[in-house]
Scaffold this motif. Structure first.
Motif, PDB file in Angstrom:
ATOM      1  N   ASN A 429       0.704  -1.039   0.124  1.00 51.29           N
ATOM      2  CA  ASN A 429      -0.006  -0.082  -0.069  1.00 51.29           C
ATOM      3  C   ASN A 429       0.841   1.313  -0.063  1.00 51.29           C
ATOM      4  OD1 ASN A 429      -2.870  -1.311   0.525  1.00 51.29           O
ATOM      5  ND2 ASN A 429      -1.610  -2.242   2.140  1.00 51.29           N
ATOM      6  N   LYS A 430       0.255   2.320  -0.325  1.00 46.59           N
ATOM      7  CA  LYS A 430       0.885   3.726  -0.307  1.00 46.59           C
ATOM      8  C   LYS A 430       0.093   4.456   0.788  1.00 46.59           C
ATOM      9  CE  LYS A 430       2.822   4.308  -4.731  1.00 46.59           C
ATOM     10  NZ  LYS A 430       2.891   5.199  -5.875  1.00 46.59           N
ATOM     11  N   PHE A 431       0.863   5.225   1.579  1.00 42.28           N
ATOM     12  CA  PHE A 431       0.238   5.905   2.550  1.00 42.28           C
ATOM     13  C   PHE A 431       0.661   7.373   2.423  1.00 42.28           C
ATOM     14  CE2 PHE A 431       0.088   1.856   4.443  1.00 42.28           C
ATOM     15  CZ  PHE A 431      -1.133   1.500   4.809  1.00 42.28           C
ATOM     16  N   LEU A 432       0.080   8.335   2.072  1.00 36.97           N
ATOM     17  CA  LEU A 432       0.339   9.765   1.547  1.00 36.97           C
ATOM     18  C   LEU A 432      -0.283  10.891   2.343  1.00 36.97           C
ATOM     19  CD1 LEU A 432       0.486   8.839  -2.253  1.00 36.97           C
ATOM     20  CD2 LEU A 432       2.338   8.528  -0.390  1.00 36.97           C
ATOM     21  N   VAL A 433       0.177  11.838   2.883  1.00 34.57           N
ATOM     22  CA  VAL A 433      -0.403  12.864   3.388  1.00 34.57           C
ATOM     23  C   VAL A 433       0.348  14.211   2.702  1.00 34.57           C
ATOM     24  CG1 VAL A 433      -0.652  14.365   5.421  1.00 34.57           C
ATOM     25  CG2 VAL A 433      -1.230  11.983   5.543  1.00 34.57           C
ATOM     26  N   ALA A 434      -0.444  15.207   2.141  1.00 39.05           N
ATOM     27  CA  ALA A 434       0.076  16.319   1.670  1.00 39.05           C
ATOM     28  C   ALA A 434      -0.034  17.611   2.479  1.00 39.05           C
ATOM     29  CB  ALA A 434      -0.025  16.444   0.066  1.00 39.05           C
ATOM     30  N   SER A 435      -1.028  17.393   3.347  1.00 36.23           N
ATOM     31  CA  SER A 435      -1.420  18.730   4.012  1.00 36.23           C
ATOM     32  C   SER A 435      -0.509  19.094   5.036  1.00 36.23           C
ATOM     33  CB  SER A 435      -2.648  18.559   4.756  1.00 36.23           C
ATOM     34  OG  SER A 435      -2.495  17.507   5.998  1.00 36.23           O
ATOM     35  N   GLY A 436       0.438  18.274   5.447  1.00 33.34           N
ATOM     36  CA  GLY A 436       1.461  18.755   6.590  1.00 33.34           C
ATOM     37  C   GLY A 436       1.241  18.332   7.792  1.00 33.34           C
ATOM     38  N   SER A 437       0.078  17.801   8.061  1.00 31.01           N
ATOM     39  CA  SER A 437      -0.442  17.402   9.402  1.00 31.01           C
ATOM     40  C   SER A 437       0.289  16.393  10.179  1.00 31.01           C
ATOM     41  CB  SER A 437      -1.996  16.929   9.269  1.00 31.01           C
ATOM     42  OG  SER A 437      -2.377  16.492  10.481  1.00 31.01           O
ATOM     43  N   SER A 438       0.514  16.605  11.277  1.00 29.79           N
ATOM     44  CA  SER A 438       1.320  15.521  11.891  1.00 29.79           C
ATOM     45  C   SER A 438       0.640  14.522  12.852  1.00 29.79           C
ATOM     46  CB  SER A 438       2.238  16.222  13.048  1.00 29.79           C
ATOM     47  OG  SER A 438       1.470  16.942  13.920  1.00 29.79           O
ATOM     48  N   VAL A 439      -0.958  14.574  12.564  1.00 30.88           N
ATOM     49  CA  VAL A 439      -1.811  13.479  13.078  1.00 30.88           C
ATOM     50  C   VAL A 439      -1.789  12.202  12.431  1.00 30.88           C
ATOM     51  CG1 VAL A 439      -4.083  13.034  13.807  1.00 30.88           C
ATOM     52  CG2 VAL A 439      -3.053  15.346  14.100  1.00 30.88           C
ATOM     53  N   PRO A 440      -1.839  12.047  11.005  1.00 33.49           N
ATOM     54  CA  PRO A 440      -1.992  10.759  10.343  1.00 33.49           C
ATOM     55  C   PRO A 440      -0.675   9.982  10.440  1.00 33.49           C
ATOM     56  CG  PRO A 440      -2.851  12.645   8.971  1.00 33.49           C
ATOM     57  CD  PRO A 440      -1.907  13.144   9.921  1.00 33.49           C
ATOM     58  N   TYR A 441      -1.092   8.539  10.844  1.00 35.80           N
ATOM     59  CA  TYR A 441       0.079   7.511  10.476  1.00 35.80           C
ATOM     60  C   TYR A 441      -0.653   6.481   9.882  1.00 35.80           C
ATOM     61  CZ  TYR A 441      -1.565   6.096  15.278  1.00 35.80           C
ATOM     62  OH  TYR A 441      -2.427   5.579  16.141  1.00 35.80           O
ATOM     63  N   ALA A 442       0.084   5.386   9.621  1.00 29.99           N
ATOM     64  CA  ALA A 442      -0.272   4.284   8.878  1.00 29.99           C
ATOM     65  C   ALA A 442      -1.296   3.188   9.415  1.00 29.99           C
ATOM     66  CB  ALA A 442       0.852   3.426   8.271  1.00 29.99           C
ATOM     67  N   ALA A 443      -0.895   2.761  10.793  1.00 32.84           N
ATOM     68  CA  ALA A 443      -1.511   1.796  11.349  1.00 32.84           C
ATOM     69  C   ALA A 443      -1.640   1.858  12.874  1.00 32.84           C
ATOM     70  CB  ALA A 443      -1.386   0.453  10.724  1.00 32.84           C
ATOM     71  N   TYR A 444      -2.767   1.394  13.636  1.00 29.33           N
ATOM     72  CA  TYR A 444      -2.593   1.086  14.905  1.00 29.33           C
ATOM     73  C   TYR A 444      -2.963  -0.225  15.120  1.00 29.33           C
ATOM     74  CZ  TYR A 444      -4.280   1.173  19.632  1.00 29.33           C
ATOM     75  OH  TYR A 444      -4.452   0.755  21.128  1.00 29.33           O
ATOM     76  N   VAL A 445      -2.257  -0.973  15.833  1.00 28.21           N
ATOM     77  CA  VAL A 445      -2.604  -2.225  16.154  1.00 28.21           C
ATOM     78  C   VAL A 445      -2.427  -2.688  17.670  1.00 28.21           C
ATOM     79  CG1 VAL A 445      -1.762  -3.584  13.872  1.00 28.21           C
ATOM     80  CG2 VAL A 445       0.005  -3.022  15.854  1.00 28.21           C
ATOM     81  N   SER A 446      -3.348  -3.500  18.306  1.00 31.63           N
ATOM     82  CA  SER A 446      -3.353  -3.651  19.654  1.00 31.63           C
ATOM     83  C   SER A 446      -2.214  -4.478  20.073  1.00 31.63           C
ATOM     84  CB  SER A 446      -4.669  -4.341  19.997  1.00 31.63           C
ATOM     85  OG  SER A 446      -5.815  -3.733  19.826  1.00 31.63           O
ATOM     86  N   SER A 447      -1.777  -5.253  18.884  1.00 29.97           N
ATOM     87  CA  SER A 447      -0.352  -6.023  19.306  1.00 29.97           C
ATOM     88  C   SER A 447       0.362  -6.430  17.856  1.00 29.97           C
ATOM     89  CB  SER A 447      -0.636  -7.312  19.828  1.00 29.97           C
ATOM     90  OG  SER A 447       0.468  -8.456  19.724  1.00 29.97           O
ATOM     91  N   ILE A 448       1.447  -6.060  17.890  1.00 28.91           N
ATOM     92  CA  ILE A 448       2.476  -6.364  16.574  1.00 28.91           C
ATOM     93  C   ILE A 448       2.210  -7.863  16.189  1.00 28.91           C
ATOM     94  CG2 ILE A 448       3.959  -4.386  16.800  1.00 28.91           C
ATOM     95  CD1 ILE A 448       6.098  -6.540  17.834  1.00 28.91           C
ATOM     96  N   ASP A 449       1.989  -8.695  17.267  1.00 30.04           N
ATOM     97  CA  ASP A 449       1.617 -10.056  16.849  1.00 30.04           C
ATOM     98  C   ASP A 449       0.506 -10.108  15.837  1.00 30.04           C
ATOM     99  OD1 ASP A 449       3.684 -10.795  18.437  1.00 30.04           O
ATOM    100  OD2 ASP A 449       2.169 -11.208  19.951  1.00 30.04           O
TER     101      ASP A 449
END
Length: 546
Positions: A429-449
């Protein structure tokens, strides 16, 4: 046989009658024994419409395409006269029925009998602005047509059903077409609008709907199993379209502007299965709701889950209205595939009361696949894999400006996985942000497992790639099997978040065809390393040259 020409008492048209001994074939597909020859004409058959007795000879009207005109039976089509009995008598002649242009009032329900199977009702126009069209309407709160038990392969074409006889009417018809019984209905170039309950209600399958337009009905159409819909639009009202059993096929369909949802996919009851539905070239528009609502709701029940639904090559949009919308909601649903979807959310045009919450939110739903889609402007978690959701696959998508403008903290994760062992694959996948916001990130997981993560490209101002709340040893709290850009710096795996135990085979450090920030696990060093193309060195996750 001799023929005579007579003037019709209602239409004043000259029509031809032929001398005949036998009636037309009766339309009774279940006759036992089957009719080999039609019955003879008797004096009781002489209705003055189809059959006449003149000078002790029997004559039958010459019918073009085996079709009768409702006006031969006394229908006026003037918008004032109650034409119910005339239309009923035309149908019970058991020939196909034709309506001239006009407005025909039906003030009590007309049952379409089983013997009408294989025949048709056709109008002379279905212009959505009612110009020079055939309009069937009512001045009462009644159903217009109801199919009888056994009715099948019955066609309606080229006319308008309108629940209101004029725009100022305070009452409206309840259902245009009730097919609780009877299957095989065919609709072509039919407009259905302004009914207080259903435009079309079906509990039997094998419907064929094409070139139709449903608008401003509480529920536009309820479709049962093994039916097809093509080149048709369902708009406004509470729920424009409901699919209540499986095996359906939709192609080139618009569903938009509902008040509760635009498309519901759910079993009729706890006895109804719902598997194997395919939807292609679907347009989904907004839900007009001030609280969070979803354009598509895929919902099973405790006994019958929805399974095997595929939506592809489609466009989902939330661009107008003062509303809070998600696009797909799945609950008790399995094997749902969303492929080749172009998604347009509110993005930077959102406000606190007008934003796009999620592309898909799932609860208690398994084996969901989202692939080859472009997902724009989802303001919170674009993909929300909620409780009791396992084995989702997220492949080859582009997330553009998602988790932005409205999101706070972890709402900005483009992919949110609630279950500790969600077994989620996020690849290519591609995860892109052009707005300059520091809030977005790619993923949240309850466990890396729970995560299989590989070959993703990330271009974010945020230092976080994937957030695992069980690990807090680094302010970056990120890991990646690929690479991402944070300004001019490249970062890879957090060494404490993923240890050597996650790399059973390892790699020998290559010396050619290297990409900037390419990641490998070094068997000798027993830790992950990456190639810094800016100074042609290998480094570990702390940036130390190794």
């Amino acid at each position: 046989m001799a023929t005579i020409e007579l003037n019709d008492q209602f239409t004043n048209e000259w029509t031809v009658f032929e001398e005949a001994e036998y009636k037309y074939y009766d339309h009774n597909p279940n006759a036992v024994p089957p009719l080999i020859t039609p019955p003879p004409i008797t004096i009781d058959d002489c209705d003055g419409i189809i059959y006449k007795n003149i000078d002790d000879k029997y004559y039958r009207r010459v019918l073009v395409d085996d079709t009768v005109n409702v006006k031969w039976f006394g229908a006026k089509g003037d918008g004032e006269t109650d034409d119910t009995e005339a239309i009923k008598n035309a149908i019970e002649s058991f020939h196909s029925v034709r309506f001239d242009r006009g407005q025909y009032i039906i003030n009590s329900t007309i049952e379409i009998p089983m013997e009408f199977s294989g025949l048709s009702i056709s109008g002379s126009g279905s212009d959505i602005w009612d110009k020079n069209s055939t309009i069937l309407t009512t001045k009462n709160s009644n159903t217009l047509f109801r199919g009888a038990v056994g009715l099948n392969t019955f066609k309606i074409s080229n006319l308008i059903f309108d629940g209101k006889h004029n725009s100022n009417a305070t009452t409206s018809g309840t259902i245009a077409m009730d097919f609780t019984e009877g299957g095989g209905l065919i609709l072509d170039r039919v407009v259905v609008k302004n009914f207080s309950e259903y435009g079309l209600y079906s509990k039997r399958g094998l419907l064929r709907i094409e070139n139709c337009y449903f608008r401003d009905n509480k529920v536009g159409a309820q479709i049962y199993s093994d039916s097809s819909i093509s080149n048709s639009e369902f708009a406004a009202g509470d729920i424009p379209l409901r699919l209540v059993a499986g095996g359906n096929r939709l192609v080139n369909v618009w569903c938009n502007s509902g008040k509760i949802s635009c498309l519901d996919i759910e079993p009729l009851d706890t006895n109804t299965g719902h598997q194997n539905t395919s939807i292609t070239n679907l347009y989904i528009g907004e839900v007009d709701s001030p609280t969070e609502a979803y354009a598509i709701r895929i919902r099973g029940n405790d006994i019958k889950r929805v399974q095997q639904v595929q939506i592809s090559n489609s466009f989902f949009v939330h661009a107008t209205g003062n509303s809070i919308n998600g696009l797909v909601y799945a609950d008790k649903a399995d094997e749902i595939i969303l492929n080749g979807i172009n998604v347009l959310g509110k993005g930077l045009y959102s406000t606190a009361n007008d934003y796009t919450s999620h592309f898909i939110k799932g609860i208690n739903s398994n084996r969901i696949t989202i692939s080859s889609s472009v997902i724009n402007g989802i303001n919170k978690n674009a993909i929300y894999q909620g409780s009791n959701c396992y084995d989702w696959e997220i492949f080859n998508n582009t997330f553009n400006n998602c988790g932005d403008h409205i999101a706070v903290n972890d709402e900005g994760a483009n992919i949110y996985v609630a279950e500790t062992l969600g077994r989620t694959s996020v690849i290519g996948n591609k995860f892109l942000v052009a707005s300059g916001s520091s809030v977005p990130y790619a993923a949240y997981v309850s466990s890396i497992d729970s995560l299989n993560w590989d070959s993703n490209f990330i271009s974010y101002p945020n230092a976080i790639i994937v957030k695992d709340p069980t690990y807090t040893g680094s302010s970056e709290n990120n890991f990646s099997g690929s690479f991402y850009r944070n300004g001019n710096d490249f970062k890879t795996i957090n060494k404490a978040a993923l240890t050597a135990s996650y790399f059973d085979h390892g790699f020998i450090r290559p010396n050619k065809n290297l990409k900037h920030a390419q990641f490998f696990y070094d068997n000798n060093l027993r830790k992950p390393i990456w190639y810094d193309g800016l100074d042609s060195t290998w480094k570990d996750s702390t940036g130390t040259v190794v």
